[in-house]
Design a protein around this motif. Structure first.
Motif, PDB file in Angstrom:
ATOM      1  N   PRO A  31       2.092  23.607  64.408  1.00 57.92           N
ATOM      2  CA  PRO A  31       3.411  23.323  64.975  1.00 57.92           C
ATOM      3  C   PRO A  31       4.237  24.596  65.059  1.00 57.92           C
ATOM      4  CG  PRO A  31       3.334  22.687  62.673  1.00 57.92           C
ATOM      5  CD  PRO A  31       1.932  23.103  63.027  1.00 57.92           C
ATOM      6  N   ASP A  32       5.353  24.559  65.778  1.00 56.61           N
ATOM      7  CA  ASP A  32       6.174  25.771  65.871  1.00 56.61           C
ATOM      8  C   ASP A  32       7.253  25.822  64.798  1.00 56.61           C
ATOM      9  OD1 ASP A  32       7.919  23.851  66.779  1.00 56.61           O
ATOM     10  OD2 ASP A  32       8.158  24.701  68.779  1.00 56.61           O
ATOM     11  N   LYS A  33       7.296  24.773  63.964  1.00 60.25           N
ATOM     12  CA  LYS A  33       8.184  24.764  62.805  1.00 60.25           C
ATOM     13  C   LYS A  33       7.440  24.138  61.626  1.00 60.25           C
ATOM     14  CE  LYS A  33      12.556  23.934  63.275  1.00 60.25           C
ATOM     15  NZ  LYS A  33      13.864  23.268  63.503  1.00 60.25           N
ATOM     16  N   VAL A  34       7.440  24.817  60.489  1.00 62.40           N
ATOM     17  CA  VAL A  34       6.730  24.332  59.305  1.00 62.40           C
ATOM     18  C   VAL A  34       7.627  24.409  58.075  1.00 62.40           C
ATOM     19  CG1 VAL A  34       4.443  24.990  60.152  1.00 62.40           C
ATOM     20  CG2 VAL A  34       5.792  26.625  58.811  1.00 62.40           C
ATOM     21  N   LEU A  89       7.988  32.653  52.912  1.00 57.16           N
ATOM     22  CA  LEU A  89       9.446  32.705  52.877  1.00 57.16           C
ATOM     23  C   LEU A  89       9.990  31.937  54.069  1.00 57.16           C
ATOM     24  CD1 LEU A  89      10.175  36.470  52.025  1.00 57.16           C
ATOM     25  CD2 LEU A  89      10.575  34.518  50.528  1.00 57.16           C
ATOM     26  N   ALA A  90      11.195  31.437  53.947  1.00 56.68           N
ATOM     27  CA  ALA A  90      11.850  30.812  55.085  1.00 56.68           C
ATOM     28  C   ALA A  90      12.219  31.886  56.103  1.00 56.68           C
ATOM     29  CB  ALA A  90      13.094  30.060  54.626  1.00 56.68           C
ATOM     30  N   GLY A  91      12.193  31.522  57.384  1.00 53.39           N
ATOM     31  CA  GLY A  91      12.548  32.469  58.432  1.00 53.39           C
ATOM     32  C   GLY A  91      11.549  32.442  59.571  1.00 53.39           C
ATOM     33  N   THR A 115       8.765  29.206  63.130  1.00 50.89           N
ATOM     34  CA  THR A 115       9.899  29.129  62.211  1.00 50.89           C
ATOM     35  C   THR A 115       9.509  28.349  60.962  1.00 50.89           C
ATOM     36  OG1 THR A 115      11.506  29.235  64.002  1.00 50.89           O
ATOM     37  CG2 THR A 115      12.273  28.350  61.914  1.00 50.89           C
ATOM     38  N   ALA A 116       9.754  28.951  59.800  1.00 49.05           N
ATOM     39  CA  ALA A 116       9.546  28.268  58.520  1.00 49.05           C
ATOM     40  C   ALA A 116      10.906  27.842  57.999  1.00 49.05           C
ATOM     41  CB  ALA A 116       8.856  29.196  57.525  1.00 49.05           C
ATOM     42  N   GLU A 117      11.091  26.550  57.880  1.00 49.00           N
ATOM     43  CA  GLU A 117      12.394  26.000  57.490  1.00 49.00           C
ATOM     44  C   GLU A 117      12.206  24.955  56.398  1.00 49.00           C
ATOM     45  OE1 GLU A 117      15.466  23.141  59.746  1.00 49.00           O
ATOM     46  OE2 GLU A 117      15.307  25.142  60.639  1.00 49.00           O
ATOM     47  N   PRO A 118      12.805  25.180  55.231  1.00 46.18           N
ATOM     48  CA  PRO A 118      12.630  24.207  54.153  1.00 46.18           C
ATOM     49  C   PRO A 118      13.333  22.886  54.439  1.00 46.18           C
ATOM     50  CG  PRO A 118      13.986  26.089  53.428  1.00 46.18           C
ATOM     51  CD  PRO A 118      13.605  26.326  54.848  1.00 46.18           C
ATOM     52  N   VAL A 119      12.749  21.795  53.930  1.00 46.82           N
ATOM     53  CA  VAL A 119      13.420  20.502  53.975  1.00 46.82           C
ATOM     54  C   VAL A 119      14.123  20.227  52.659  1.00 46.82           C
ATOM     55  CG1 VAL A 119      11.764  19.599  55.647  1.00 46.82           C
ATOM     56  CG2 VAL A 119      11.357  19.230  53.209  1.00 46.82           C
ATOM     57  N   GLU A 120      13.770  20.993  51.638  1.00 48.53           N
ATOM     58  CA  GLU A 120      14.417  20.833  50.343  1.00 48.53           C
ATOM     59  C   GLU A 120      15.875  21.275  50.430  1.00 48.53           C
ATOM     60  OE1 GLU A 120      10.049  21.279  49.777  1.00 48.53           O
ATOM     61  OE2 GLU A 120      11.585  22.368  50.897  1.00 48.53           O
ATOM     62  N   VAL A 224      19.357  32.433  48.737  1.00 48.26           N
ATOM     63  CA  VAL A 224      19.638  31.027  48.439  1.00 48.26           C
ATOM     64  C   VAL A 224      19.869  30.286  49.747  1.00 48.26           C
ATOM     65  CG1 VAL A 224      21.157  29.379  47.284  1.00 48.26           C
ATOM     66  CG2 VAL A 224      20.668  31.593  46.206  1.00 48.26           C
ATOM     67  N   ARG A 225      19.137  29.194  49.923  1.00 43.02           N
ATOM     68  CA  ARG A 225      19.326  28.328  51.084  1.00 43.02           C
ATOM     69  C   ARG A 225      19.745  26.944  50.614  1.00 43.02           C
ATOM     70  NH1 ARG A 225      16.996  29.978  56.087  1.00 43.02           N
ATOM     71  NH2 ARG A 225      16.105  32.069  55.913  1.00 43.02           N
ATOM     72  N   LEU A 226      20.760  26.403  51.268  1.00 38.69           N
ATOM     73  CA  LEU A 226      21.214  25.036  51.021  1.00 38.69           C
ATOM     74  C   LEU A 226      21.050  24.250  52.314  1.00 38.69           C
ATOM     75  CD1 LEU A 226      24.463  25.724  48.938  1.00 38.69           C
ATOM     76  CD2 LEU A 226      22.223  24.998  48.080  1.00 38.69           C
ATOM     77  N   ASP A 227      20.328  23.149  52.227  1.00 40.86           N
ATOM     78  CA  ASP A 227      20.029  22.333  53.413  1.00 40.86           C
ATOM     79  C   ASP A 227      19.423  23.172  54.535  1.00 40.86           C
ATOM     80  OD1 ASP A 227      20.979  19.949  52.241  1.00 40.86           O
ATOM     81  OD2 ASP A 227      23.042  20.502  52.730  1.00 40.86           O
ATOM     82  N   GLY A 228      18.573  24.125  54.153  1.00 39.57           N
ATOM     83  CA  GLY A 228      17.837  24.931  55.124  1.00 39.57           C
ATOM     84  C   GLY A 228      18.559  26.170  55.594  1.00 39.57           C
ATOM     85  N   GLU A 229      19.861  26.285  55.328  1.00 41.81           N
ATOM     86  CA  GLU A 229      20.646  27.419  55.817  1.00 41.81           C
ATOM     87  C   GLU A 229      20.770  28.496  54.742  1.00 41.81           C
ATOM     88  OE1 GLU A 229      21.791  27.835  58.891  1.00 41.81           O
ATOM     89  OE2 GLU A 229      20.902  25.913  59.484  1.00 41.81           O
ATOM     90  N   LEU A 230      20.574  29.752  55.151  1.00 39.46           N
ATOM     91  CA  LEU A 230      20.758  30.871  54.234  1.00 39.46           C
ATOM     92  C   LEU A 230      22.252  31.041  53.975  1.00 39.46           C
ATOM     93  CD1 LEU A 230      19.515  33.286  52.678  1.00 39.46           C
ATOM     94  CD2 LEU A 230      19.842  34.649  54.747  1.00 39.46           C
TER      95      LEU A 230
END
Length: 260
Positions: A31-34, A89-91, A115-120, A224-230
């Motif tokens: 996928p293009d986002k993981v 890493l996210a990004g 794009t690597a984006e956390p769901v946590e 630090v990322r909160l809801d996926g945002e740095l």
């Protein structure tokens, strides 16, 4: 002179003409986002073509960009597609494909972004500049203390410990921390995350472990990322083995991070 300068600039801005006999690299990623660390992706080059119907004999995939501090590598091999790419890493990660036909003609490069984006909801990353220095990431629970069950670190919080710690609501897993990555010999990264943290304050501490000795100062970065945002990033020089450096307090309820 001005007209001459403009003419020179125009010539410099012009792209080199594409060889009409060159193959055409077609690149994609799926996928293009993981989710970083957890999910893998596949780089796809099998749709590449040649205008003269020549066989494409080489697919060269290169990871040309990745988040600062990432140690991710493009999967090796010679196939058109590269499976099992792991982000750490996210990004954004940018893959580049160049193909070569049987006449030895290379294609212009094709680039595609993953794009690597956390769901946590809470995501803490750490990496450092120089290898040979074992930096350990610690995350303290609200009101927590070091090296107890209220401290998530390599001794009690990695997947090999089964998640190990029961924070927040007893018996629930969504509010428990996990140390997904722990690095000893290189430069990280390390990661601690919580799917759904309490509306409270967590503390980030970095320990310069004695398992590796690096006498000079080492630049350590924490994101630090909160809801996926740095929402916060800081780099500090850490000197001295077996030292503990407080980096920040994360106030989840307010969505803020305070440097310590």
């Amino acid at each position: 002179d001005t007209a001459l300068d403009e003419e020179n600039e125009t010539e410099e801005d012009e792209e080199e003409p594409v060889d009409p006999d060159a193959p055409v690299a077609q690149c994609d990623v799926t996928p293009d986002k993981v989710r970083p660390i957890i999910e893998t992706a596949r780089w796809i080059g099998s749709e590449s073509t040649d205008p003269n119907g020549e066989a494409i004999i080489d697919y060269t995939w290169t990871l040309v960009d990745r988040p600062s501090g990432s140690a991710a590598m493009m999967p090796g091999g010679t196939s058109a597609d590269r499976n099992g790419f792991e982000t750490d890493l996210a990004g954004d990660y940018v893959g580049q494909l160049v193909v070569t036909n049987e006449s030895g003609v290379e294609s212009p490069p094709c680039e595609v972004t993953l794009t690597a984006e956390p769901v946590e909801a809470l995501w803490v990353e750490m990496f450092w500049e120089n290898s040979g220095d074992d930096m350990d990431l610690h995350l303290l629970a609200p009101g927590g203390t070091l090296k107890t069950d209220t401290d998530c670190y390599y001794m009690n919080c990695t997947p090999s410990f089964g998640g190990g710690l029961d924070w927040g609501v007893a018996g629930e897993t969504y509010d428990n921390p996990t140390l997904d990555l722990d690095d000893i010999n290189l430069t990280g990264p390390e990661n601690i995350n919580i799917e759904s943290p309490e509306d409270a304050s967590y503390t980030i501490i970095v320990h310069d472990h004695t398992s590796q000795t690096f006498t000079a100062g080492n630049a350590v970065t924490v994101n630090v990322r909160l809801d996926g945002e740095l929402v916060w990033s800081d780099t500090r020089i850490i000197v001295g083995e077996d030292t503990y450096t407080e980096f920040a307090t994360i106030n989840v309820a307010e969505g803020t991070v305070e440097a310590l």
